[in-house]
Design an enzyme around this catalytic site. Structure first.
Site, PDB file in Angstrom:
ATOM      1  CB  ALA A   1      -2.988   3.978   0.392  1.00 11.33           C
TER       2      ALA A   1
ATOM      3  CB  SER B   1      -0.898   0.032   1.235  1.00 10.46           C
ATOM      4  OG  SER B   1      -0.145   0.313   2.398  1.00 10.46           O
ATOM      5  CG  ASP B   2       1.270   5.858  -1.483  1.00  7.74           C
ATOM      6  OD1 ASP B   2       2.194   6.061  -0.671  1.00  7.74           O
ATOM      7  OD2 ASP B   2       1.074   6.581  -2.476  1.00  7.74           O
ATOM      8  CD1 TRP B   3       4.698   5.467   4.847  1.00 10.09           C
ATOM      9  CD2 TRP B   3       4.518   4.223   3.007  1.00 10.09           C
ATOM     10  NE1 TRP B   3       5.768   4.591   4.818  1.00 10.09           N
ATOM     11  CE2 TRP B   3       5.686   3.816   3.708  1.00 10.09           C
ATOM     12  CE3 TRP B   3       4.204   3.551   1.826  1.00 10.09           C
ATOM     13  CZ2 TRP B   3       6.538   2.804   3.268  1.00 10.09           C
ATOM     14  CZ3 TRP B   3       5.048   2.537   1.367  1.00 10.09           C
ATOM     15  CH2 TRP B   3       6.195   2.176   2.083  1.00 10.09           C
TER      16      TRP B   3
END
Length: 762
Positions: A285, A281-283
């Site tokens: 997200a 995941s993006d941070w």
């Protein structure tokens, strides 16, 4: 009530898209605004090649020895030395994996290099330099003991002219972006670092990328064909080169969050494109636990998010299957084995700069490469009467805050000598621009400003240098100066989309200097598109260079071009319009205060130069444009067919590999032409091939070849054309389809300077 209202709206949007782009029926744009479910997550098995097969065998053996709690621990992030750290299993010698920014250099560390940004690398149009930068960057990550590098990036692609993160990526053309993604991925992973292709997918603006007080995040609504032919296209190149990690994006896609979107992760990435690695995941997200696990997310960052004990509980109660959590961990460990990180990987060398720590220098001789890439990405767009290259001028005058490595007096503190350690430039700043802002920025060991490099050169020639960095209307004397150099920039950062493609202060500066100086040279360091029509036709503006954001050796790279040590060979990786309104609805981010904001990609395939061609708009400088210190002739375009079989669809019995159906990568034709240097300077030329594919935009980049040609010499340029290059996405067959038709092949120096033509018949 909202659900019914939304469904009516979605069907309306779908119908609107059909009408706007000439589709004959709604079956041609499935799931526009609605993301269909695709379950279960495909189980990775390492079928791409022998290296992945071996990695999977070892990973599965290791996973079979783990407890459920240990498996869950691998899938969650922890706070630690790196921007992200995965869980460890000490008893099985599984270390925590270190995840670290950024695509153009390690952020927040000492004795690392500041490389050119993605958009600058794209402006080189040089696959060899793309690979070499990826390799050098990989060496630095490896030397610091960083397992996972958070790059390269092809999302955002650059749909919006004012997109805040366009500078991190390779520009709005999917073919050029794909070349950058593939070469950078291979370079990084050849060293033994896991590259991360990001952001998957459709994260094209910063406004409302995350949910907040106003409601849910923005939804990027796109049709099936556009998703494949534009936005997923460049990721395919990274996948083909074996990328071990893909980062899912913040926003919603067709109203399903990117990191719980089963169509994007299970359906397209892991099934259609055969992805063998792990999705991170993006941070921050991740917005659900069970849904994201079943949709294909494998690791959550930067902390446990909705997982940890919750994931263990979900497996125990059957909400998430044992096969799914086994696959999460297997994919992660397989990437670790595939990169060879289980043996002799360096100890972690990432430290806080607020405490005493070991000094680990990973710079090598990368400054030489950075200088070369910097020069190769400079685009000369105006050069009246051979103003450039300079011929040992004895007296130069310099204007503009972008010339120096010191911020203007009212911008405190100065950027250089501090401010890079954590998150450089999340806000607008003044001073020479070498990187954009946010998590994609880097930490230069030093900065060679244009002013410093010009001082070095002028002093060698025993000349005179005068300057005024801060005045909008400089009062300095112009009488004896041989040239006035005006330095301006255009900044961009993560978290903020740009508000303008012009700058009144800088435009006034250029006009004021040009009014008094008959030989005014303008240098633009830009994080993306910068309009120039306020002064481009001024008779005293004799030369203009788009100098990009080239990293720490900025000044040296520029002086090499100004003085003719290197002939400019960069080409624009985007279209520069005459006025902002020429970009139409693709100028600004979609600013909505609705609880469920929608961003409708009604333009379909028509962004950047495709939109200008489609709408009959003349650009100021077209995509692919760039001048040289010499001239080139093009001749002798020939097409040769390499395979007799050009069946419409790839063979369905052939197993998918990472990157898609293997037949997509078969070369079906070669286009070959000759380039002759008709001038007096040795220089590199970027020959570009554009394809007119039936039922598609009239002009699409499908090849480029950069060659160094001496005066009077002729070189051959070669363009392989793959099945994918010639195909369109068939939304009914759910495959890439070759059409039985004539394809016009054009070769030239830019998207609107096409000098040779031929026809392919399929």
């Amino acid at each position: 009530m909202r659900s019914l209202k939304y469904l009516v709206s979605a069907f309306y949007l779908q119908s609107t898209l059909c009408a706007a782009r000439g589709y004959t029926n709604e079956s041609e744009v499935p799931y526009y605004g609605l993301s269909p479910p695709v379950y279960p997550t495909p189980v990775g098995n390492g079928t791409t090649d022998s290296a992945w097969k071996s990695a999977y065998q070892r990973a599965k053996d290791l996973v079979s020895q783990m407890t459920l709690e240990e498996k869950a621990n691998i899938t969650r992030g922890y706070s630690g030395q790196c921007v992200g750290n995965s869980g460890a299993v000490p008893r099985l010698s599984i270390p925590p994996l270190c995840f670290q920014d950024a695509p153009n250099g390690i952020r927040g560390q000492e004795f690392v290099s500041s490389f050119a940004s993605g958009i600058h690398v794209a402006a080189t149009w040089d696959r060899t330099l793309m690979y070499r930068q990826g390799h050098a960057l990989g060496e630095e990550y490896y030397g610091k003991g960083i397992n996972v590098a958070l790059g390269p990036a092809a999302g955002p692609l650059g749909r919006l002219a004012r997109g805040g993160r366009n500078w991190e990526t390779f520009g709005p053309d999917p073919y050029l972006a794909g070349a950058g993604m593939g070469a950078m991925t291979k370079g990084m992973q050849d060293v033994g670092v896991i590259a991360t292709a990001k952001h998957w997918l459709l994260n094209e603006q910063e406004w409302r990328r995350m949910p907040g007080d106003l409601g849910e995040s923005l939804s990027s609504n796109v049709d099936d064909r556009t998703l494949h032919e534009l936005y997923a296209f460049p990721f395919m190149d990274s996948l083909k080169e074996g990328v071990g990690s893909v980062m899912c994006s913040y926003q919603r896609a067709n109203n399903s969050y990117g990191c719980q979107n089963s169509k994007l992760m299970n359906g397209i990435l892991k099934t259609e494109l055969g992805f063998e690695g792990f999705v991170v995941s993006d941070w921050q997200a991740q917005h659900t636990g069970i849904a994201s696990a079943n949709a294909g997310l494998d690791i959550v960052m930067p902390d446990g998010g909705f997982w940890g004990q919750n994931l263990t509980d979900a497996v125990n109660n059957g909400s998430v299957s044992v096969d799914r959590i086994d696959d999460m961990v297997t994919r992660t460990l397989a990437s670790w084995y595939h990169a060879g990180q289980d043996k002799d990987f360096p100890s972690l060398g990432v430290y806080s700069n607020t405490e005493i720590h070991p000094l680990i220098d990973v710079q090598g001789d990368h400054a030489t490469l950075i200088r070369e890439v910097g020069s190769a990405g400079i685009v000369l767009v105006k050069n009246v009467n051979n103003t450039l290259p300079f011929k040992k001028p004895r007296y130069l005058s310099i204007y503009g805050y972008d010339a120096t490595d010191k911020a203007v007096p009212w911008d405190n503190p100065s950027r250089f000598g501090g401010g890079y350690e954590v998150n450089f430039g999340w806000e607008t700043f003044n001073g020479t621009l070498i990187t954009g802002g946010g998590s994609g920025s880097n930490a230069p060991p030093y900065v060679v400003s244009p002013f410093q490099a010009l001082q070095e050169r002028v002093s060698r020639d025993h000349g005179v240098l005068r300057w005024d960095f801060y005045s909008e209307n400089p009062a300095a004397a112009y009488f004896n100066t041989e040239a006035c150099l005006v330095f301006i920039n255009s900044y961009a950062s993560e978290a903020f989309d740009r508000t303008t493609l012009v700058d009144e202060f800088s435009d006034n500066l250029v006009k004021n200097v040009a009014t008094n100086c008959s030989n005014t040279v303008v240098v633009i360091h830009s994080a993306g598109i910068r309009l120039v029509d306020a002064w481009i036709d001024h008779p005293n503006v004799t030369a203009v260079l788009f100098a990009g954001i080239p990293g720490q050796e900025s000044g040296h790279s520029l002086v090499d071009v100004l003085y003719g040590e290197v002939s400019p060979s960069g080409k624009l990786p985007y279209t520069v319009a005459k006025q902002e309104t020429d970009y139409g609805h693709l100028l600004n981010a979609s600013v909505s205060f609705d609880a469920f904001p929608q961003q409708n990609f009604t333009e379909g395939l028509y962004i950047d130069y495709r939109a200008f061609d489609h709408d009959g708009i003349d650009p100021r400088f077209e995509f692919g444009f760039g001048l040289s210190y010499t001239t080139f002739d093009y001749s002798g375009l020939k097409i040769t067919q390499t395979k007799n079989s050009t069946s419409p669809l790839p063979d369905p019995s052939v197993p998918i590999i990472q990157g898609g159906h293997p037949e997509l990568w078969d070369t079906l034709f070669f286009a070959i032409a000759s380039i002759t240097n008709t001038g007096e300077v040795a220089a590199s030329e970027v020959a570009q091939l554009y394809l007119d594919i039936p039922n598609a935009p009239i002009r699409q980049l499908r090849g480029f070849d950069k060659v160094l040609v001496k005066p009077g010499e002729t070189k051959t340029v070669t363009f392989p054309l793959t099945r994918r290059d010639l195909s369109i996405w068939d939304v009914v067959a759910q495959q890439w389809r070759l059409q039985g038709a004539n394809y016009t092949v054009s070769v030239g120096a830019s998207s609107r300077d096409l000098r040779l033509n031929a026809t392919i018949t399929i």
